[in-house]
Design a protein around this motif. Structure first.
Motif, short mmCIF file in Angstrom:
data_model
loop_
_atom_site.label_atom_id
_atom_site.label_comp_id
_atom_site.label_asym_id
_atom_site.label_seq_id
_atom_site.Cartn_x
_atom_site.Cartn_y
_atom_site.Cartn_z
N GLN A 29 7.20 9.25 12.57
CA GLN A 29 5.61 10.24 12.51
C GLN A 29 4.96 9.21 12.39
N ARG B 250 1.63 7.07 10.61
CA ARG B 250 0.28 6.88 10.24
C ARG B 250 -0.97 5.75 11.17
N LEU C 137 -0.97 0.69 13.00
CA LEU C 137 -0.22 2.54 12.27
C LEU C 137 0.89 1.66 11.67
N GLY D 64 3.94 2.70 8.50
CA GLY D 64 5.44 3.16 8.98
C GLY D 64 6.84 2.68 8.30
N ASP E 216 -5.61 8.14 10.30
CA ASP E 216 -4.99 8.90 9.91
C ASP E 216 -4.69 10.06 10.60
N ASP E 217 -4.50 10.18 11.37
CA ASP E 217 -3.20 11.16 12.34
C ASP E 217 -2.07 10.43 12.51
N THR E 218 -1.83 10.77 13.14
CA THR E 218 0.06 10.86 13.00
C THR E 218 0.13 10.27 14.83
N ASP F 1 3.48 10.52 17.13
CA ASP F 1 5.08 10.24 17.52
C ASP F 1 5.74 9.18 18.40
#
Ligand code: FES
Length: 259
Positions: free
Chosen positions: A5, A7, A23, A25, A86-88, A90
């Motif tokens: 996930q 961010r 994004l 991660g 700030d949504d995640t 996949d």
């Protein structure tokens, strides 16, 4: 290959219906090969069921940040465009075989030719080639001036020619018109865009090179055969007459697959 996930750290519309999303991660550290893609689940539910393949446009290892650029044209990518900071998301990846950087030595010249949303993976490639000491020349094709994106970014890495089909900016016509006008030699070409463009670039090219195919996909990992294309040389790869774009590609040596 990792599912994580990620961010969302930013999202902006950089041309009509063209979005740039960043994004962050841990899995970004593994995204070192230009030309690979990520397989994105655009909704939390089961509709739409299939992930969307999106090429890697840029990676910042320092910030652990991935950049993707996509066109919001179907339901899935419109859902993606509605996501906020700030949504995640996949993300499965990195997937596929990217552009072979070691095909060019320091001091040699690469010609990069991109059209529309085929342009983003060439940006990460250009950065990696410049880092290796390869000279990068780029031709980017668009329909019209409003559609242009990444021009400034590519200009920072080498010579660039922009073409527009309506002549509203740059060379009037297609990327191959610019290829035919540019007389400077190059050692290899790298191209990504719609199939008719890839065909034309391969025919106009003065060297060997590599093409990246964009295709609708299912699994993205070589299991479902939703993405097969015909191999032009059935004797290679143990006589297999097809290639899976998701796992054998999306980058192929020009001439390896029928386009
Ligand atoms: Fe399933 Fe390529 S998308 S094999």
């Amino acid at each position: 290959m990792i599912v994580e996930q990620l961010r969302i750290t930013g999202q902006e519309e950089i041309a009509p219906r063209i979005y740039r999303m960043t994004l962050e991660g841990d899995s970004v550290q593994t995204m070192t090969e230009p030309g690979q893609f990520v397989h994105v689940k655009v909704s939390d539910g089961i509709d739409p069921l299939l992930r969307r393949p999106i090429s890697i446009c840029d990676v910042s290892q320092d910030k652990q940040e991935l950049t993707i650029i996509y066109r919001a044209e179907g339901r899935g990518t419109r859902l993606l465009a509605a996501k906020k900071t700030d949504d995640t998301l996949d993300v499965l990846g990195p997937l596929g075989q990217g552009f072979p950087l070691d095909s060019l030595q320091k001091g040699s010249t690469a010609l990069l030719v991109g059209g529309g949303v085929g342009i983003p993976p060439l940006y990460y490639l250009a950065k990696k080639l410049v880092k290796r000491g390869v000279n990068v020349r780029t031709i980017l094709g668009f329909r019209q001036s409003e559609d242009i994106f990444l021009q400034k970014e590519f200009r920072e890495l080498g010579d660039i020619i922009v073409t527009t089909e309506d002549g509203s900016k740059g060379v009037h016509g297609f990327v191959t018109d610019a290829m035919n006008q540019a007389e400077k030699p190059y050692d290899s070409f790298f191209t990504c865009g719609p199939v008719p463009m890839l065909r034309a670039v391969k025919a106009a090219a003065a060297s060997d090179g590599f093409i990246s195919l964009e295709e609708r996909m299912g699994c993205g990992v070589g299991a479902c055969l939703a993405c097969v294309c015909e191999a032009s040389d059935a004797t290679s790869q143990e006589g297999k007459k097809y290639r899976k774009i998701c796992s054998d590609g999306p980058v192929f040596r020009a001439g390896e697959v029928v386009i």
